[in-house]
Design a protein around this motif. Structure first.
Motif: not given
Length: 482
Positions: A389-414
């Motif tokens: 859902l993140q607006d492409s204007h907020f590049t920093r937030n795209i990186a932030l939430f993708t980093a959050e996703l990476a950590g959550d996937l690593a923690g959930s066995g993916e």
């Protein structure tokens, strides 16, 4: 038994007298910047002081007539050769013990007030120079973008904000207030696109200028209110840059400065914003109970502002604190309140600084709460939604939430999917500079090292190792409470 006279003497105090000498020593630094310099100097000599903008204000107002021994050693280290009286303080014996009681009985002045006309002239001249930096070159010139990292320099050229023309009078007016407001917008735009690192140090320059404009004196109440609000918002913005860069001590000081400004001018919106960021900082610094208290204070300040979206964000800040305390019930209640308030939709009274807060931010902050509660799978679901859902204007937030996703996937066995997300973040970090995001990736890398290598996992770990190193410059070890 003490005599009546002695009892009376011990209860009397010498009237506070502004410490102009100490104010002169601060020079062109803002109270928050000076407080940060005090903390750094303390660390250099092995002292520990919790100096912030509020302490500096208490010293300059004369409320603190003599510092304790730890602060005295720090100040002597900062200003070699100067005694306490040279710095505008009263002799220690005049403040503590019998000498202080004797002084109270006589209520004698601490010293003959020196002639500070030259000081006032110098401050006025500095204010004129700083004011012209806003007027003639605009906020971009005041920031000094020419010396920035190429990322920010390109953004500055693409989003230059011209400054208004100089005022006819020597005092700050509406043009200066508008320039401060535009500086806030300009810095936030750069942060949204490129992250805080590389911007922070430059952004302190317009912050100093803004507070110098306030010191220069404003005749019209409407202009004064705008300048106070603008300076406070600028302090919060610079504090956020420090926060995102991992400089938690500096961020805490800037937020305290903004809160003090809000209290001085009775600005409830500014107060709510300052408490909002203080709560966010406290959560990231590992002080979840303080995060809850600050978020609740923000909600109290914002209750009459007619902005459900603001109250929604503040409820999320509170939820983050409850999650840090492992209080699932408190977190779920705050999350439900945040979602309900968010559904109320945007309003004309929503603060300008909340442009980042939409469905993506809501989902991302919810992901962080579930992650803190140990529910990596549920967190990953929200993080996926935030990235989508993140607006492409907020590049920093795209990186932030993708980093959050990476950590959550690593923690959930993916691990493979986590590594793929991590690779995307590393690519975004070529445009975005954020210590906070790098720290999140560090956690993902530690988790993935325990998995068998090969394929995308090896690619991520190798690229992560290649990009880690000197740019962290030790800030991650900074004491958050300093």
């Amino acid at each position: 038994m003490a005599s009546p006279a002695a009892s009376s003497a011990s209860s009397r105090t010498v009237p506070a007298r502004p410490n102009l000498a100490f104010r002169q020593l601060r020079g062109r630094l803002s109270p928050g910047e000076f407080a940060a310099a005090v903390r750094r100097s303390a660390r250099e000599i092995g002292e520990q002081v919790s100096c912030d903008a509020r302490y500096v204000g208490r010293v300059e107002s004369g409320e603190i007539r003599c510092p304790n021994y730890a602060y005295e050693r720090v100040f002597r280290h900062m200003f070699p050769g100067l005694t306490l009286p040279d710095m505008g303080f009263a002799p220690r014996e005049a403040v503590r013990g019998r000498g202080a009681r004797t002084a109270a009985v006589g209520a004698a002045p601490l010293a003959t007030e020196p002639d500070h006309r030259d000081t006032r002239i110098q401050i006025c001249e500095e204010s004129d120079v700083l004011r012209r930096a806003f007027i003639t070159g605009g906020p971009a010139a005041a920031l000094g973008f020419a010396a920035l990292h190429p990322i920010e320099a390109v953004a500055a050229a693409a989003a230059h904000v011209p400054g208004p023309r100089a005022p006819v009078t020597g005092r700050p007016g509406a043009a200066e207030a508008a320039a401060v407001e535009e500086a806030v917008r300009h810095i936030r735009l750069l942060d949204d696109r490129h992250g805080a690192e590389g911007i922070y140090r430059r952004a302190t320059q317009p912050l100093r200028a803004a507070y110098e404009l306030l010191d220069a004196g404003v005749q019209r109440r409407s202009v004064s209110d705008r300048l106070h609000a603008g300076a406070g918002e600028l302090a919060i913005t610079v504090g956020w840059l420090a926060h995102d860069s991992g400089r938690f001590g500096d961020a805490r000081s800037h937020y305290a400065e903004a809160l003090a400004t809000a209290r001085v001018c009775g600005d409830a919106a500014l107060e709510a914003h300052a408490f909002c960021n203080t709560a966010f900082l406290a959560r990231d610094a590992g002080r979840p109970r303080e995060a809850v208290r600050a978020a609740q204070a923000a909600q109290q300040a914002a209750k009459h502002l007619a902005s459900p979206r603001l109250l929604s964000l503040l409820a999320l800040r509170e939820a983050g604190g409850w999650a840090g305390l492992a209080d699932r019930s408190g977190c779920e209640q705050a999350l439900a309140r945040a979602e309900r308030l968010f559904a109320g939709g945007p309003r004309d009274d929503d603060p300008e600084w909340m442009t980042f807060y939409g469905e993506a931010e809501l989902a991302g902050l919810e992901a962080q709460c579930w992650s803190a509660l140990g529910e990596a799978g549920r967190a990953a679901e929200h993080a996926r939604r935030a990235v989508a859902l993140q607006d492409s204007h907020f590049t920093r937030n795209i990186a932030l939430f993708t980093a959050e996703l990476a950590g959550d996937l690593a923690g959930s066995g993916e691990p493979e999917e986590a590594a793929a997300a991590g690779v995307r973040v590393l690519s975004l970090l070529e445009e975005v500079r954020s210590a906070r995001i790098r720290t999140m990736l560090d956690g993902t890398a530690r988790t993935l090292r325990a998995h068998p290598g090969g394929g995308v996992i090896t690619e991520f770990l190798e690229r992560h190792a290649a990009t880690a190193g000197p740019e962290a410059d030790g800030r991650r070890g900074e004491d958050p409470a300093s």
